[in-house]
Design a protein around this motif. Structure first.
Motif, PDB file in Angstrom:
ATOM      1  N   SER A  16       0.825  -1.217   0.000  1.00 57.06           N
ATOM      2  CA  SER A  16       0.000   0.000   0.000  1.00 57.06           C
ATOM      3  C   SER A  16       0.856   1.262   0.000  1.00 57.06           C
ATOM      4  O   SER A  16       0.457   2.287  -0.536  1.00 57.06           O
ATOM      5  CB  SER A  16      -0.993  -0.003   1.169  1.00 57.06           C
ATOM      6  N   HIS A  17       2.070   1.195   0.598  1.00 54.47           N
ATOM      7  CA  HIS A  17       2.963   2.369   0.584  1.00 54.47           C
ATOM      8  C   HIS A  17       3.724   2.503  -0.730  1.00 54.47           C
ATOM      9  O   HIS A  17       4.201   3.584  -1.067  1.00 54.47           O
ATOM     10  CB  HIS A  17       3.990   2.283   1.713  1.00 54.47           C
ATOM     11  N   GLY A  18       3.920   1.378  -1.423  1.00 55.66           N
ATOM     12  CA  GLY A  18       4.663   1.429  -2.688  1.00 55.66           C
ATOM     13  C   GLY A  18       6.165   1.431  -2.530  1.00 55.66           C
ATOM     14  O   GLY A  18       6.884   1.837  -3.435  1.00 55.66           O
ATOM     15  N   HIS A  19       6.654   0.974  -1.374  1.00 51.73           N
ATOM     16  CA  HIS A  19       8.114   0.865  -1.164  1.00 51.73           C
ATOM     17  C   HIS A  19       8.390  -0.146  -0.059  1.00 51.73           C
ATOM     18  O   HIS A  19       7.501  -0.447   0.736  1.00 51.73           O
ATOM     19  CB  HIS A  19       8.727   2.236  -0.813  1.00 51.73           C
ATOM     20  N   PRO A  20       9.634  -0.682  -0.025  1.00 54.85           N
ATOM     21  CA  PRO A  20       9.958  -1.671   1.012  1.00 54.85           C
ATOM     22  C   PRO A  20      10.185  -1.023   2.370  1.00 54.85           C
ATOM     23  O   PRO A  20      10.586   0.141   2.447  1.00 54.85           O
ATOM     24  CB  PRO A  20      11.250  -2.315   0.503  1.00 54.85           C
ATOM     25  N   HIS A  21       9.908  -1.790   3.406  1.00 56.08           N
ATOM     26  CA  HIS A  21      10.185  -1.340   4.780  1.00 56.08           C
ATOM     27  C   HIS A  21      11.376  -2.120   5.319  1.00 56.08           C
ATOM     28  O   HIS A  21      11.237  -2.970   6.192  1.00 56.08           O
ATOM     29  CB  HIS A  21       8.948  -1.550   5.656  1.00 56.08           C
ATOM     30  N   GLY A  22      12.533  -1.832   4.742  1.00 57.84           N
ATOM     31  CA  GLY A  22      13.759  -2.500   5.199  1.00 57.84           C
ATOM     32  C   GLY A  22      13.870  -3.899   4.622  1.00 57.84           C
ATOM     33  O   GLY A  22      12.975  -4.368   3.923  1.00 57.84           O
ATOM     34  N   GLN A  42       9.811   0.398  10.869  1.00 53.18           N
ATOM     35  CA  GLN A  42       8.692   1.262  11.246  1.00 53.18           C
ATOM     36  C   GLN A  42       8.925   2.670  10.735  1.00 53.18           C
ATOM     37  O   GLN A  42      10.039   3.133  10.721  1.00 53.18           O
ATOM     38  CB  GLN A  42       8.557   1.324  12.782  1.00 53.18           C
ATOM     39  N   HIS A  43       7.851   3.302  10.292  1.00 45.81           N
ATOM     40  CA  HIS A  43       7.954   4.719   9.957  1.00 45.81           C
ATOM     41  C   HIS A  43       6.585   5.334   9.819  1.00 45.81           C
ATOM     42  O   HIS A  43       5.589   4.611   9.842  1.00 45.81           O
ATOM     43  CB  HIS A  43       8.786   4.939   8.687  1.00 45.81           C
TER      44      HIS A  43
HETATM   45 ZN    ZN Z   1       6.139   2.938   3.936  1.00 47.37          ZN
END
Ligand code: ZN
Length: 164
Positions: A151-157, A163-164
């Motif tokens: 849903s954000h369109g990018h990896p989370h690490g 977390q962000h």
């Molecule tokens: Zn994100």
């Protein structure tokens, strides 16, 4: 064996060289492969296209024309801005990207081309605009993106847990 498709987070090592063979950027010296979300335009289109269908352990060399890289050079020269106009937290070094605001409030990127005693010279061109990109790539890991990442369109690490 899984191959790279839309909705995968891919971790890859890369070395980017220009046509003179100079290394412009590499993940190798950072030690960690770069994660990106496939199909979400996180990386330049010419590279993303070539990674589709690849597997862990694959190595490839990809030559990307400017049109499928950072775009053509727009012909505009960098503009000098007094150093004092920059907030202290911005590192005033060539290559650093700055987000500016247009008259309509829309953010757009500028890049520091050079810095002298009085001025920071800002360029509307990406440092690699108008240049052919030569990527040396090794696929290190492929995993399915989490719902948040999709849903954000990018990896989370690397593990999708940042977390962000
Ligand atoms: Zn994100």
């Amino acid at each position: 064996m899984s191959t790279i498709a839309d909705g995968d987070v891919v971790l890859f090592h890369y070395t980017l060289t220009n046509d003179d063979g100079e290394v412009m950027d590499t993940s190798r010296t950072r030690g960690e492969p770069l994660p990106y979300l496939h199909g979400a335009s996180n990386i330049v289109p010419g590279l993303e296209k070539e990674l589709t269908g690849k597997s862990v352990g694959d190595t490839l060399q990809v030559k990307v024309a400017p049109e499928e890289g950072y775009g053509p050079h727009n012909g505009m020269d960098p503009q000098p801005v007094p150093r004092g106009e920059f907030p202290g937290e911005i590192p005033l070094q060539p290559g650093v990207q700055i987000m500016a605001q247009g008259p309509d409030g829309q953010p757009f990127p500028l890049w520091i081309a050079k810095v002298d005693d009085e001025h920071v010279h800002l360029d509307t061109n990406h440092p690699m605009a108008g240049k052919t990109l030569n990527f040396d790539v090794e696929i290190m890991r492929i995993r399915e993106a989490t719902d948040d990442e999709k849903s954000h369109g990018h990896p989370h690490g690397p593990d999708g847990t940042a977390q962000h």
